[in-house]
Design an enzyme around this catalytic site. Structure first.
Site, short mmCIF file in Angstrom:
data_model
loop_
_atom_site.label_atom_id
_atom_site.label_comp_id
_atom_site.label_asym_id
_atom_site.label_seq_id
_atom_site.Cartn_x
_atom_site.Cartn_y
_atom_site.Cartn_z
N TYR A 76 21.62 -16.58 61.96
CA TYR A 76 22.83 -16.23 61.14
C TYR A 76 24.00 -16.36 61.05
O TYR A 76 24.71 -17.17 61.63
CB TYR A 76 22.05 -16.64 59.84
CG TYR A 76 22.81 -16.92 58.86
CD1 TYR A 76 22.68 -18.71 58.08
CD2 TYR A 76 23.08 -16.24 58.31
CE1 TYR A 76 24.11 -18.56 57.69
CE2 TYR A 76 23.85 -16.25 56.82
CZ TYR A 76 24.43 -17.64 56.65
OH TYR A 76 24.78 -18.28 55.41
N HIS B 89 16.83 -15.29 47.49
CA HIS B 89 17.61 -14.75 46.50
C HIS B 89 17.44 -13.39 45.49
O HIS B 89 17.00 -13.83 45.12
CB HIS B 89 19.07 -14.79 46.64
CG HIS B 89 19.73 -15.53 47.50
ND1 HIS B 89 20.19 -16.75 48.27
CD2 HIS B 89 19.10 -14.92 49.08
CE1 HIS B 89 20.71 -16.88 48.99
NE2 HIS B 89 20.74 -15.95 49.73
N ASN C 218 21.95 -27.04 65.18
CA ASN C 218 23.11 -27.37 63.49
C ASN C 218 24.00 -26.10 63.59
O ASN C 218 25.29 -27.14 63.34
CB ASN C 218 22.14 -26.81 62.33
CG ASN C 218 22.22 -27.73 61.18
OD1 ASN C 218 22.42 -28.61 61.10
ND2 ASN C 218 22.74 -26.80 60.23
N PHE D 142 29.95 -26.86 54.49
CA PHE D 142 28.89 -26.40 54.23
C PHE D 142 28.03 -26.25 54.29
O PHE D 142 26.44 -25.79 54.72
CB PHE D 142 28.83 -26.87 52.64
CG PHE D 142 29.60 -26.45 51.36
CD1 PHE D 142 29.90 -25.17 51.00
CD2 PHE D 142 30.82 -27.76 51.63
CE1 PHE D 142 31.24 -25.33 50.20
CE2 PHE D 142 31.83 -27.42 50.29
CZ PHE D 142 32.35 -25.94 49.95
N GLY E 255 13.79 -3.12 57.37
CA GLY E 255 15.00 -3.02 58.31
C GLY E 255 16.93 -4.17 58.03
O GLY E 255 16.35 -4.80 57.86
#
Length: 322
Positions: A138, A184, A89, A70, A277
């Site tokens: 990402y 979020h 990373n 994770f 966008g």
């Protein structure tokens, strides 16, 4: 009893999965550098190592049965501004982890992937065979890792399952969602209920959806955790299995806001802003492969229940001053 290394196990999803593993009677070691995780989220009964996945070879040995991975940076906006952080990373770290697993002869991996690998959907619900065209570094970094894992399975006999999450929400006891900055929807709306922000911004109310706002697939973090335990059992030598995890139905932004109003009893002022966008109108998963291959079925699909768990956690954090 099996022995598992959980990388990123002090973060939101990783800590809930680690807790489920401990509760199932397994030996768990959490590896986390605490750059975004929280030491107190590591479950009692798990060993903890503060360290980087790039250095996993220092601790990984043949006594481990599998790795659950994770340890990734996950902020879409940040990845656009500093993409090198995500490549170093998410991709470089996983490359080092795979090498450590190969050297230690640990041959099972469950990887925390993401729906961001798909980018703009070509159809709804999204299936694992749909095109992958991520719209952020990402998402691209996670897709690169999926490709890397597929090669590892074919060349070196790794047994691996990549789980592509849609919108994870809710909380599991003392483990819940807290990001800095928060991006979020559910925790942002709860911040309004707590008085930490004045209003919630609704980015676009003219989408081709029933109420004009974006529709997303929300999955309870505990349902998600249970899928990881099933994935460990389903992993097959030489195969890279990719499964979407979602409820298969969606809730609009306005439905989420209204549900938070009902659950918390607070007014939630809203301000409509322009579209962002790259925001698709609808993102909903087909999880039929997870049902068939993992035997997984979400049991906490009620939005009010998801929000109630997240609300209880948010109040706890507020009360503790964390």
């Amino acid at each position: 009893m099996s022995k598992y290394l959980v990388t990123g196990g002090a973060g939101y999803v990783g800590s809930v999965v680690a807790a489920h593993l401990v509760e199932a009677g397994h030996a768990v070691t959490v590896l986390d550098d605490l750059s975004t995780g929280f030491r107190e989220a590591v479950p009692a009964g798990a060993d903890f190592i503060e360290g980087r996945i790039q250095d996993a070879a220092r601790w990984l040995d043949a006594s481990f049965d599998a790795v659950l991975h994770f340890a990734a940076f996950s902020q879409v906006g940040e990845s656009v501004v500093v993409p090198e952080k995500y490549w170093a990373n998410n991709v470089g770290g996983t490359m080092a982890l795979l090498a450590a697993m190969r050297d230690a002869d640990v041959r099972t991996l469950v990887f925390s992937s993401t729906a961001a690998t798909y980018g703009e959907p070509v159809s709804t619900p999204i299936t694992e065979t749909d095109p992958t065209a991520p719209t952020s570094p990402y998402g691209a970094s996670k897709l690169a890792v999926d490709h890397m894992i597929a090669g590892e399975c074919a060349a070196h006999g790794l047994a691996a399952v990549s789980l592509r999450y849609f919108n994870v929400a809710g909380a599991y006891g003392s483990r819940g969602e807290r990001h800095a900055p928060e991006s979020h929807l559910i925790p942002l709306v709860l911040q309004v209920a707590l008085g930490q922000r004045e209003f919630i911004s609704i980015y676009g109310d003219d989408y081709p959806t029933p109420d004009g706002t974006c529709v997303r697939d929300y999955i309870h973090v505990a349902d998600l955790a249970e899928a990881h335990l099933l994935a460990l059992a389903a992993a097959t030598t030489g195969e890279h299995l990719v499964c979407n995890l979602g409820n298969g139905n969606g809730f609009s932004v306005r439905e989420v806001v209204e549900t938070v109003r009902k659950v918390t009893g607070h007014e939630i002022p809203e301000v409509v802003a322009g579209r962002r966008g790259g925001d698709p109108a609808v993102l909903v998963a087909s999880a039929s492969r997870a049902h068939e291959r993992l035997g997984w079925q979400p049991t906490r699909a009620d939005l009010a229940a998801i929000v109630a768990d997240a609300w209880a956690f948010a109040q706890r954090v507020e009360h503790d001053g964390e």
